[in-house]
Each structure stands twice: as C-alpha cells, then as structure tokens.
Design an enzyme around this catalytic site. Structure first.
Site, PDB file in Angstrom:
ATOM      1  CD  GLU A  73      39.873  30.959  37.498  1.00  2.81           C
ATOM      2  OE1 GLU A  73      40.842  31.726  37.360  1.00  2.81           O
ATOM      3  OE2 GLU A  73      38.984  30.824  36.620  1.00  2.81           O
TER       4      GLU A  73
ATOM      5  CG  ASP B  19      34.293  27.747  37.528  1.00  2.00           C
ATOM      6  OD1 ASP B  19      35.463  27.354  37.714  1.00  2.00           O
ATOM      7  OD2 ASP B  19      33.956  28.949  37.577  1.00  2.00           O
TER       8      ASP B  19
END
EC number: 3.4.11.4
Length: 407
Positions: free
Chosen positions: A176, A83
């Site tokens: 994350e 991400d």
C-alpha cells in the site's frame, strides 16, 4: 473494552520488517511481506477462528468468519496492509509507556524524543498506554495496528458467540505504501457488499474522500557546448526544468495547502546540462480540478516546445487512483453504519477528506465501496511514530459494532 491479546498481537507484527520497495517488479515487492503473510498471519488467522484461510498470488491473505445470525445478511470486509513506509524497519524495538504522564518521552538511547512542544497530538493521551519507537526505526502502526485490531476483533467474536454478527471477510495485503498493493486485488473473490480499510489515524477518523492522483514524469533535452562559446548554442536542460517548475502556481505545493486544496509536488530532479528528468505528483479532490492540473502541465510543456522550436520537453502523465467519494456517495450505507456505531460507543466521528489515498481508493472503483476507519497511529512513517493502546481498543470495539449492526 480491553482486549488482553491486542498488545501482544501488535508487538509481534511490528517486529517483523515488511518494508516495501518501490523499485521492485515483484508482487509483493519484498519477500519479507510474503514471509510475514505465510509464516505469521496465515497461522494466526486460523488460530483466531477465521475459516477458509488462504494466500493469493496477488499478495493478499484472505479469511472468512461466517455469520452466526441468519437475519444479518450483509457481507462486510476489513482490509489492512502489511507493508511499512520507506524508513528503516529493521530491528523495530517498541517501547511501551504505561500511564503516560504528559511529558517528554525519550526514544531509547537514540537522542531523539517525543516532546509535546513539538508534537501537539501527545496532549490527548495522558493516562493512556503509548507504544513508541526506540528512535532508530519507524514503529509500523501504519498499518500493523489495523492488522492487530482486525485480528483481535475476530478472536473476540469467536470466543463470544453470543455476539451475533454478519459474514466477515478479512484481507491483509501488500505494498500500500508504494501505491500498488490494490492493483491486483481480486474483488470478485473477496465478494462482500462493502468493506473498510482499517488504516486511519487518531480516534474517530471516518473517511470516504481521497485525492485523485497522478504522476508526471518530465524529460528535458538540452544541448551542451563549452560555456565559453555557449551564446546562442547551449540549451541547458537544468534551466528548462527550472523554467517549467516556475510556471506552476507557486502556492500549489503540499507545504502551503490543506483541506480540499490540491497541489503539484516536485519529488525528484536529476540531470545535467545535456539531459534532466523531473518527477511530480499531482493531487486534487474534484475531478474537474484534477483534470485541469494535468492539462496545465501539458500546456506548459507544449508552450515551451513551441518557444524552443523543437520538442525538448516531454511529459508523461499516469493516473494513479481516484477519489473514492465518486463511488461511495452513491450508497452511503457503510458511512451511516460506521458513524452510528461510533456514536453509540461515545466516539465522535471525524469525517474529513484524506489528503492521500488508501487501498480503498482503488478497491472502491473495483465495485466494493471501501471507506477508511481509524487505526490509531500518530506521526506515521518515521521514528516519531506512536499509537495509543486505548485507541486501538476503541478500533476493535468499532469493528465489532459494525458487524453486529442491525439497523
């Protein structure tokens, strides 16, 4: 060493929008991360030579490169996140600046620019190949540079069986950036002696200390009456929030701290006279100092309620992650190896605390010590993000050196 496919890997990955969503209740938080893992990474992992490749419901794409030397009995993992941060990631259009001349870089036609006068880090990179944004999006080097570096290292080892290495496990995970990606990480399934997140910044970063982190949600209950007759009756919830904030140490803020200094960070305030909510994050390195910060906030809330004569201030504290130093310092093998490899490569290790957290912060407490090594990104999380191809190449060198280490 140069790796002909490294840049192509990276450019392919950053063009896919994998922005995470902190308001989502799914894992991963966005469908784009699922699609990226299953449609891009899984086929690529198989192509570069990883075996037993699979996708888990926790959002991690996992693969293994078996050892090719029975004397290398370690099992080492490498982890990067899919991400990207909370900034526009749709339509990423990277610029590749070869042989950077040390001057100003125009970011496409956006009107924004990378100027060494504003970004001193550029002074390190004349003569190198820089990958930048076009000024309309972030780049995604955090952490697609890490993914590209791991993938390239596996590809190179597969093509060069003369390089003897231990068993390698690879994990590409979600979310994350919103702090929940490692919550469902399956340490038992990953099954390594130790791992590295490839999620750091400039050349040489080697990190095994993170903040310990908590979130604080505050609710202030006021009593709204007409301001013309408010004396002795009105309780302004907005003023309660101000009074609470003013009792925190005025210098313990992110913009005034560095190194090992912790802080309180007011993230958001919304409300009215009747009702106000405030969100803080709390950060510190030492366990006692971290606990003291939480206790101080609770003490302020309790004192205000006592003075107000009723429970108008409600505080909810939630621990988020802890300083992984507590785990890693029990066995410094992963640090010793990474440091030795970097030095052998002529890279000066930069061993400093992370003023933040990584997936390794949580994974370390699951039983897999997981320090962080450099991936190359600069100015991450926005339009001024960039990365040096040469630094990425050195990250690949470091990964290969770690898995081949015989000390």
């Amino acid at each position: 060493m140069t790796y002909p496919n490294l840049l192509d890997h990276f450019l392919t990955y950053v063009k896919v929008n994998t922005r995470s969503d902190e308001h989502s209740t799914t894992t991963p938080s966005t469908q784009s991360q699922v699609d990226f893992a299953t449609n891009v990474l899984i086929p690529e992992m198989k192509r570069v030579g990883l075996q037993n490749v699979y996708y888990l419901p926790n959002g991690f794409a996992i693969g293994t490169l078996p050892a090719n030397d029975p004397s290398l009995t370690r099992k080492i993992g490498f982890i990067s996140h899919m991400d990207t941060a909370d900034f526009n990631a749709e339509g990423v259009n990277p610029q590749v600046i070869e042989n950077y001349d040390g001057g100003v870089i125009e970011l496409g036609n956006s009107g924004f620019k990378l100027d060494p006068a504003d970004f001193k880090s550029l002074e390190k990179y004349p003569g190198q190949t820089l990958i930048t944004t076009d000024g309309t999006t972030l780049l995604g080097a955090d952490d697609k540079s890490g993914i590209a570096e791991i993938m390239t290292a596996i590809e190179y080892l597969t093509a060069h069986p003369e390089i003897k290495h231990c068993e390698i496990r690879v994990g590409f995970g979600p979310d994350e950036e919103i702090g929940v990606g490692a919550n469902k990480f399956d340490a038992e399934d990953f099954d390594v002696d130790f791992a590295y997140t490839v999620d750091g910044g400039p050349l040489g970063e080697l990190q095994y200390e993170t903040f310990s982190a908590a979130g604080a949600e505050l609710h202030f209950q006021g009593r709204n009456v007409h301001p013309g007759t408010a004396k002795g009756q009105m309780v302004n919830a907005l003023q309660l929030a101000i009074d609470f904030h003013n009792q925190l140490p005025e210098n313990d803020r992110p913009e005034l701290t560095e190194g090992y200094q912790g802080f309180y960070h007011l993230m958001d305030v919304t409300g009215s006279v009747e009702e106000t909510r405030a969100s803080y994050i709390i950060r510190d390195f030492e366990k006692d100092a971290f606990e003291a910060r939480k206790a101080s906030m609770q003490s302020i809330a309790d004192k205000m309620n006592e003075e107000l004569g009723s429970d108008r201030v409600t505080l909810n504290l939630t621990d988020q992650y802890y300083n992984m130093k507590e785990v890693i310092e029990k066995d410094m093998t992963p640090i010793t190896i990474a440091k030795a490899v970097m030095e052998d490569l002529g890279i000066t290790p930069i061993i400093e605390p992370i003023r933040g957290g990584t997936d390794g912060s949580k994974i370390s407490f699951m039983g897999i010590p997981t320090p962080n090594i450099f991936a190359g990104g600069e100015n991450m999380h926005g339009r001024f993000e960039y990365v040096s191809l040469q630094t990425m190449e050195r990250a690949v060198d470091t990964i290969i050196g770690i898995v081949a280490y015989k000390g």
